[in-house]
Scaffold this active site. Structure first.
Site, short mmCIF file in Angstrom:
data_model
loop_
_atom_site.label_atom_id
_atom_site.label_comp_id
_atom_site.label_asym_id
_atom_site.label_seq_id
_atom_site.Cartn_x
_atom_site.Cartn_y
_atom_site.Cartn_z
N GLY A 65 -4.26 -4.52 -4.75
CA GLY A 65 -5.76 -2.92 -4.71
C GLY A 65 -5.02 -1.93 -5.21
N HIS A 66 -5.69 -1.19 -6.51
CA HIS A 66 -4.97 0.09 -5.98
C HIS A 66 -6.32 0.43 -6.96
CE1 HIS A 66 -3.47 -1.35 -10.04
NE2 HIS A 66 -4.11 0.07 -10.25
N LYS A 97 2.12 2.83 -5.09
CA LYS A 97 2.78 2.38 -6.05
C LYS A 97 2.07 2.29 -7.89
CE LYS A 97 3.09 -2.31 -5.30
NZ LYS A 97 2.46 -1.76 -3.59
N ASP A 151 0.69 -1.26 0.21
CA ASP A 151 -0.45 0.29 -0.20
C ASP A 151 0.35 1.47 0.36
OD1 ASP A 151 -2.12 -2.09 0.30
OD2 ASP A 151 -1.88 -1.69 2.64
N GLN A 162 2.34 -6.55 -3.49
CA GLN A 162 2.59 -6.04 -1.98
C GLN A 162 3.91 -5.44 -1.95
OE1 GLN A 162 1.07 -9.47 -3.41
NE2 GLN A 162 -0.25 -8.09 -2.99
P1 IMP Z 1 -2.95 -12.91 1.38
O1 IMP Z 1 -1.57 -12.29 0.83
O2 IMP Z 1 -3.80 -12.42 1.55
O3 IMP Z 1 -1.87 -14.01 1.79
O4 IMP Z 1 -2.42 -12.00 2.75
C1 IMP Z 1 -0.57 -12.43 3.55
C2 IMP Z 1 -0.25 -10.69 4.62
O5 IMP Z 1 -0.29 -10.14 3.68
C3 IMP Z 1 -1.57 -10.49 5.17
O6 IMP Z 1 -0.71 -9.92 6.06
C4 IMP Z 1 -2.10 -9.25 4.14
O7 IMP Z 1 -2.67 -7.49 5.00
C5 IMP Z 1 -0.47 -9.10 3.19
N1 IMP Z 1 -1.58 -7.82 2.10
C6 IMP Z 1 -1.23 -8.71 0.99
N2 IMP Z 1 -1.42 -8.20 -0.29
C7 IMP Z 1 -1.66 -6.93 0.53
C8 IMP Z 1 -1.36 -5.75 -0.29
O8 IMP Z 1 -1.41 -5.45 -1.96
N3 IMP Z 1 -1.53 -4.84 0.55
C9 IMP Z 1 -0.82 -4.59 1.99
N4 IMP Z 1 -1.31 -6.07 2.84
C10 IMP Z 1 -1.19 -7.11 1.81
#
Ligand code: IMP
Length: 424
Positions: free
Chosen positions: A44-45, A20, A17, A223
């Site tokens: 997500g953006h 980007k 977040d 991420q």
């Molecule tokens: P997952 O990717 O849904 O398995 O989540 C694993 C960890 O990554 C969790 O702490 C989520 O909150 C974090 N996470 C996954 N995608 C994002 C993102 O796009 N932005 C921020 N945190 C993310």
């Protein structure tokens, strides 16, 4: 402006977040191709199209630049339900990307079974705080070599693969889990994928040719470094390689195809979900940052944890990714604060000074941040378009970041709009 002569990667350096999307959005008009290479709809953006904002999760940024070809690489995972919704919401705004889209036949498909397992795991003793989108279990199936790939949609073996996953999921979750039948899942998938059949193909070959022909490529990371499965705060991470290596495995391009790496960080730090966060604040400054910065997840709406800029983590992230220049986002959110901290190192519970994040989760326990404080600024940075128009204290703060992170700043964002920011 002409197309870029270089291939550039934009990577997140914190816990995601970082903003980007804004930078990729600004840059993508100058590129022939924008490529996602890992992650899925956990990302997500928000993009603003004709004054209206829409949240995109899997469609690469650059969708609203008609000259941009959009690619989803083999390292990504794809939820066709969500992808369909994104295509529809773009179409409603007059944007159809089907004639400039390529989905890797090697990317893996997120199925309802993966989502069910993700949710079940999150109810157990080790809660990661995932987005609940089935990301981890989809990558698990990939590593276990019984995942369903995008290319399987075009083969007669699709149903059989789905049956295998259904059986395994039923064994794990038991009879009480009301899972959709493999036939239902397969039919729905075929229906959702039918308009996309011509978009499924060989991403390696396409990108290799584009590179050799000098058609510029912008790689869009999802991420971030501290959420990387190998180099992040394991186990509180996502399931893909969000760092530079993931770009190459997730596209099939060699390192030589990449010219520059831009690392993106906020002027402070946020994180969603559980896990170490040594610069976290829990006081009114956290509230200020959350309110002014609208720090709520794009994908899940969860309030984000907020803290000072963690330069120790950033320096590490720059080294892991070979970052050439930094994009510092949301500087304006710090407007009005009396003093602003930069975490330069950590002190372990036995008093050791650490200049880089530790590997083991146990070593994070009891870790205290070492904070350098800078004076805040009273004149706003909001909307600033040049370095010279920034208050001198803000310039000092940014110089402090450059010094501790050992990387130059190339761009500073001073508000959500495209025009609000400056190239240094
Ligand atoms: P997952 O990717 O849904 O398995 O989540 C694993 C960890 O990554 C969790 O702490 C989520 O909150 C974090 N996470 C996954 N995608 C994002 C993102 O796009 N932005 C921020 N945190 C993310």
């Amino acid at each position: 402006m002409g197309k870029s002569a270089e291939n550039i990667a934009v990577l997140g350096l914190q816990w995601g977040d970082e903003g980007k999307g804004k930078l990729v959005d600004l840059l993508s008009a100058n590129f022939s191709n924008v490529v996602r290479f890992q992650g899925g709809n956990n990302a997500g953006h928000t993009v603003v199209i004709n004054g209206e904002s829409i949240a995109l999760h899997q469609v690469p940024s650059g969708a609203h630049h008609p000259g941009c070809f959009l690619v989803i690489g083999s390292g990504s995972v794809l939820d066709f339900d969500i992808f369909h919704e994104e295509l529809e919401s773009l179409r409603k705004r007059g944007i159809d990307i089907l004639d400039r889209l390529l989905l890797s036949d090697k990317a893996h498909i997120i199925l309802p079974y993966h989502i069910a397992i993700d949710k079940w795991r999150e109810g157990g003793s080790i809660r990661i705080g995932t987005t609940g989108r089935g990301i981890g279990p989809t990558y698990e199936a990939k590593a276990a070599r019984h995942g369903v790939r995008v290319g399987d949609i075009k083969t007669s073996g699709l149903l059989e693969k789905i049956v295998t996953l259904y059986k395994e999921t039923s064994l794990i979750l038991g009879n009480s889990a009301s899972l959709p039948t493999p036939e239902t899942v397969s039919e729905k998938l075929l229906e959702l994928a039918s308009p996309l059949l011509n978009c499924i193909g060989n991403v390696h070959e396409y990108l290799y040719d584009a590179w050799r022909q000098g058609k510029s490529i912008l790689f869009e990371g999802a991420q971030a470094t501290m959420l990387d499965i190998d180099h992040g705060t394991y186990p509180f991470v996502t399931s893909s390689n969000c760092t530079i290596g993931g770009l190459f495995t997730g596209t099939g391009l060699p390192p030589k195809a990449l010219n520059k790496v831009i690392g993106v960080a906020k002027a402070y730090t946020t994180r969603v979900g559980a896990g170490p966060f040594p610069s976290e604040l829990t006081d009114s400054i956290c509230e200020h940052i959350r309110d002014v910065g609208h720090e709520y997840g794009t994908t899940t709406g969860r309030p984000r944890r907020c803290g000072w800029f963690d330069a120790a983590a950033l320096r590490y992230a720059c080294r892991v990714n070979g970052v050439d220049a930094l994009g510092i986002m949301k500087l304006d959110v710090l407007d009005g604060l009396e003093r602003i901290g930069i975490v330069t190192a950590y002190k372990s519970k036995d008093g050791k000074l650490l200049h880089t994040p530790p590997s083991s989760i146990q070593d994070w326990e009891g870790m205290e941040p070492v904070v350098d404080y800078f004076d805040g600024w009273s004149a706003p940075t909001k909307g600033a378009k040049s370095w010279s128009s920034l208050p001198s204290q803000a310039q000092k703060y940014l110089k402090g970041i450059e010094k501790t992170v050992e990387t130059p700043i190339a761009y500073v964002s001073t508000g959500p709009d495209r025009e609000e920011g400056l190239f240094v």
